[in-house]
Design a protein around this motif. Structure first.
Motif, PDB file in Angstrom:
ATOM      1  N   ALA A  71       2.217   9.360  -2.217  1.00  0.00           N
ATOM      2  CA  ALA A  71       2.952   9.224  -0.952  1.00  0.00           C
ATOM      3  C   ALA A  71       2.029   9.329   0.255  1.00  0.00           C
ATOM      4  O   ALA A  71       2.256   8.679   1.278  1.00  0.00           O
ATOM      5  CB  ALA A  71       4.039  10.300  -0.870  1.00  0.00           C
ATOM      6  N   ALA A  75      -1.609   4.036   4.813  1.00  0.00           N
ATOM      7  CA  ALA A  75      -0.764   2.843   4.929  1.00  0.00           C
ATOM      8  C   ALA A  75      -1.596   1.612   4.585  1.00  0.00           C
ATOM      9  O   ALA A  75      -2.774   1.529   4.919  1.00  0.00           O
ATOM     10  CB  ALA A  75      -0.207   2.728   6.346  1.00  0.00           C
ATOM     11  N   THR A  77      -2.456   0.763   1.618  1.00  0.00           N
ATOM     12  CA  THR A  77      -3.095   0.934   0.311  1.00  0.00           C
ATOM     13  C   THR A  77      -2.219   0.280  -0.746  1.00  0.00           C
ATOM     14  O   THR A  77      -1.009   0.501  -0.784  1.00  0.00           O
ATOM     15  CB  THR A  77      -3.262   2.439  -0.012  1.00  0.00           C
ATOM     16  OG1 THR A  77      -4.040   3.051   1.013  1.00  0.00           O
ATOM     17  CG2 THR A  77      -3.935   2.643  -1.358  1.00  0.00           C
ATOM     18  N   PRO A  79      -0.533  -0.583  -4.462  1.00  0.00           N
ATOM     19  CA  PRO A  79       0.106   0.353  -5.387  1.00  0.00           C
ATOM     20  C   PRO A  79      -0.848   0.970  -6.419  1.00  0.00           C
ATOM     21  O   PRO A  79      -0.767   2.168  -6.685  1.00  0.00           O
ATOM     22  CB  PRO A  79       1.197  -0.471  -6.063  1.00  0.00           C
ATOM     23  CG  PRO A  79       0.935  -1.892  -5.720  1.00  0.00           C
ATOM     24  CD  PRO A  79       0.087  -1.912  -4.509  1.00  0.00           C
ATOM     25  N   ALA A  82      -3.010   3.529  -4.654  1.00  0.00           N
ATOM     26  CA  ALA A  82      -2.220   4.722  -4.331  1.00  0.00           C
ATOM     27  C   ALA A  82      -2.037   5.587  -5.579  1.00  0.00           C
ATOM     28  O   ALA A  82      -2.175   6.817  -5.523  1.00  0.00           O
ATOM     29  CB  ALA A  82      -0.858   4.316  -3.756  1.00  0.00           C
ATOM     30  N   ALA A 132       8.165   7.079  -5.589  1.00  0.00           N
ATOM     31  CA  ALA A 132       7.266   7.269  -4.442  1.00  0.00           C
ATOM     32  C   ALA A 132       6.686   5.933  -3.978  1.00  0.00           C
ATOM     33  O   ALA A 132       6.557   5.697  -2.774  1.00  0.00           O
ATOM     34  CB  ALA A 132       6.148   8.243  -4.812  1.00  0.00           C
ATOM     35  N   LEU A 133       6.362   5.074  -4.920  1.00  0.00           N
ATOM     36  CA  LEU A 133       5.838   3.754  -4.555  1.00  0.00           C
ATOM     37  C   LEU A 133       6.914   2.902  -3.882  1.00  0.00           C
ATOM     38  O   LEU A 133       6.635   2.199  -2.904  1.00  0.00           O
ATOM     39  CB  LEU A 133       5.283   3.045  -5.793  1.00  0.00           C
ATOM     40  CG  LEU A 133       3.972   3.611  -6.331  1.00  0.00           C
ATOM     41  CD1 LEU A 133       3.665   3.051  -7.712  1.00  0.00           C
ATOM     42  CD2 LEU A 133       2.816   3.331  -5.366  1.00  0.00           C
ATOM     43  N   ARG A 134       8.133   2.959  -4.382  1.00  0.00           N
ATOM     44  CA  ARG A 134       9.218   2.205  -3.740  1.00  0.00           C
ATOM     45  C   ARG A 134       9.448   2.707  -2.314  1.00  0.00           C
ATOM     46  O   ARG A 134       9.708   1.907  -1.412  1.00  0.00           O
ATOM     47  CB  ARG A 134      10.498   2.290  -4.567  1.00  0.00           C
ATOM     48  CG  ARG A 134      10.464   1.390  -5.802  1.00  0.00           C
ATOM     49  CD  ARG A 134      11.823   1.222  -6.457  1.00  0.00           C
ATOM     50  NE  ARG A 134      12.430   2.476  -6.835  1.00  0.00           N
ATOM     51  CZ  ARG A 134      12.181   3.140  -7.975  1.00  0.00           C
ATOM     52  NH1 ARG A 134      11.324   2.637  -8.844  1.00  0.00           N
ATOM     53  NH2 ARG A 134      12.782   4.270  -8.236  1.00  0.00           N
ATOM     54  N   GLU A 135       9.312   4.016  -2.115  1.00  0.00           N
ATOM     55  CA  GLU A 135       9.450   4.563  -0.752  1.00  0.00           C
ATOM     56  C   GLU A 135       8.342   4.049   0.165  1.00  0.00           C
ATOM     57  O   GLU A 135       8.517   3.984   1.374  1.00  0.00           O
ATOM     58  CB  GLU A 135       9.440   6.088  -0.788  1.00  0.00           C
ATOM     59  CG  GLU A 135      10.729   6.678  -1.319  1.00  0.00           C
ATOM     60  CD  GLU A 135      10.702   8.193  -1.388  1.00  0.00           C
ATOM     61  OE1 GLU A 135       9.931   8.834  -0.637  1.00  0.00           O
ATOM     62  OE2 GLU A 135      11.481   8.750  -2.190  1.00  0.00           O
ATOM     63  N   ARG A 136       7.210   3.681  -0.411  1.00  0.00           N
ATOM     64  CA  ARG A 136       6.112   3.100   0.368  1.00  0.00           C
ATOM     65  C   ARG A 136       6.318   1.606   0.604  1.00  0.00           C
ATOM     66  O   ARG A 136       5.479   0.938   1.193  1.00  0.00           O
ATOM     67  CB  ARG A 136       4.781   3.304  -0.364  1.00  0.00           C
ATOM     68  CG  ARG A 136       4.307   4.734  -0.417  1.00  0.00           C
ATOM     69  CD  ARG A 136       3.029   4.858  -1.228  1.00  0.00           C
ATOM     70  NE  ARG A 136       1.936   4.022  -0.727  1.00  0.00           N
ATOM     71  CZ  ARG A 136       1.073   4.381   0.225  1.00  0.00           C
ATOM     72  NH1 ARG A 136       1.176   5.569   0.770  1.00  0.00           N
ATOM     73  NH2 ARG A 136       0.115   3.558   0.619  1.00  0.00           N
ATOM     74  N   GLY A 137       7.402   1.050   0.060  1.00  0.00           N
ATOM     75  CA  GLY A 137       7.700  -0.362   0.253  1.00  0.00           C
ATOM     76  C   GLY A 137       7.246  -1.262  -0.879  1.00  0.00           C
ATOM     77  O   GLY A 137       7.313  -2.489  -0.761  1.00  0.00           O
ATOM     78  N   ALA A 143       6.191  -1.541  -8.581  1.00  0.00           N
ATOM     79  CA  ALA A 143       6.206  -0.075  -8.495  1.00  0.00           C
ATOM     80  C   ALA A 143       6.237   0.545  -9.888  1.00  0.00           C
ATOM     81  O   ALA A 143       5.484   1.484 -10.185  1.00  0.00           O
ATOM     82  CB  ALA A 143       7.403   0.397  -7.671  1.00  0.00           C
TER      83      ALA A 143
END
Length: 194
Positions: A71, A75, A77, A79, A82, A132-137, A143
């Motif tokens: 998380a 910004a 980065t 998937p 991350a 967490a990846l989906r929350e990053r878009g 994801a």
């Protein structure tokens, strides 16, 4: 050692692991674990729900560190990068714990119920990383694929790290595993284009 000595959970975990290694998981009782730690059964159950959970007490902390690193990746980065940050953060939790980790791994792989619990832990971690990846878009399936890849890389690196003759550090082995995967993916992409 008296009952009031510090680090009760750690003492119980060490006692359990020693007994599981000596006698086997199935043959060891909670009373024996508590006794080996110089504590009571009641104290044991204040810290762990059953004799299995003493081996998985660090799961929540591992997931928290892994997910926080994913998380918190800068910004933009990707998937996989991350997730690599999460793998790196998680690997750092095991500094100076190789002997304990080796014993734990041996006990878990020798018992089907414990191995099932370990696989559930890894699946839960993967789901948390995917979220967490989906929350990053990051959309699905990217994801989910990145999360599963990160867990697989960590698992393989960890299993290499706990091997009896291994002396390299966990971060080094995790990155070596990640490089192996990257090389395989590059080969696969070249083969698909040919």
């Amino acid at each position: 050692m008296g009952r009031w000595a510090p680090d009760t959970p750690g003492r119980l975990a060490k006692a359990a692991l020693d007994l599981y290694s000596e006698r086997g998981y199935e043959q060891t009782t909670v009373a024996e674990i508590a006794g080996r730690a110089g504590l009571t059964e009641r104290t044991y159950f204040r810290h762990y729900a059953d004799k299995r959970e003493v081996l998985f007490a660090g799961s929540a902390a591992l997931q928290e560190v892994f997910v926080a690193a994913v998380a918190g990746a800068p910004a933009g980065t990707g998937p996989l990068r991350a997730v690599a940050a999460g793998v790196d953060a998680a690997a750092g939790m095991f500094t100076d714990r190789r002997d304990f980790a080796r014993k734990r791994h041996e006990v878990i792989t020798a018992n089907a119920d414990l191995l099932e619990r370990e696989l559930i832990k890894l699946a839960t971690l993967s789901a948390a990383l995917s979220a967490a990846l989906r929350e990053r878009g990051v959309p699905d399936p990217a994801a989910a694929v990145a999360a599963e890849t990160g867990v697989a890389v960590f698992k393989v690196g960890f299993e290499r790290w706990v091997a009896p003759e291994e002396i390299r550090g966990l971060p080094e082995l995790v990155y070596d595993t990640l490089e192996t995967l990257t090389g395989m993916a590059a080969e696969g992409a070249e083969g698909a284009r040919a």
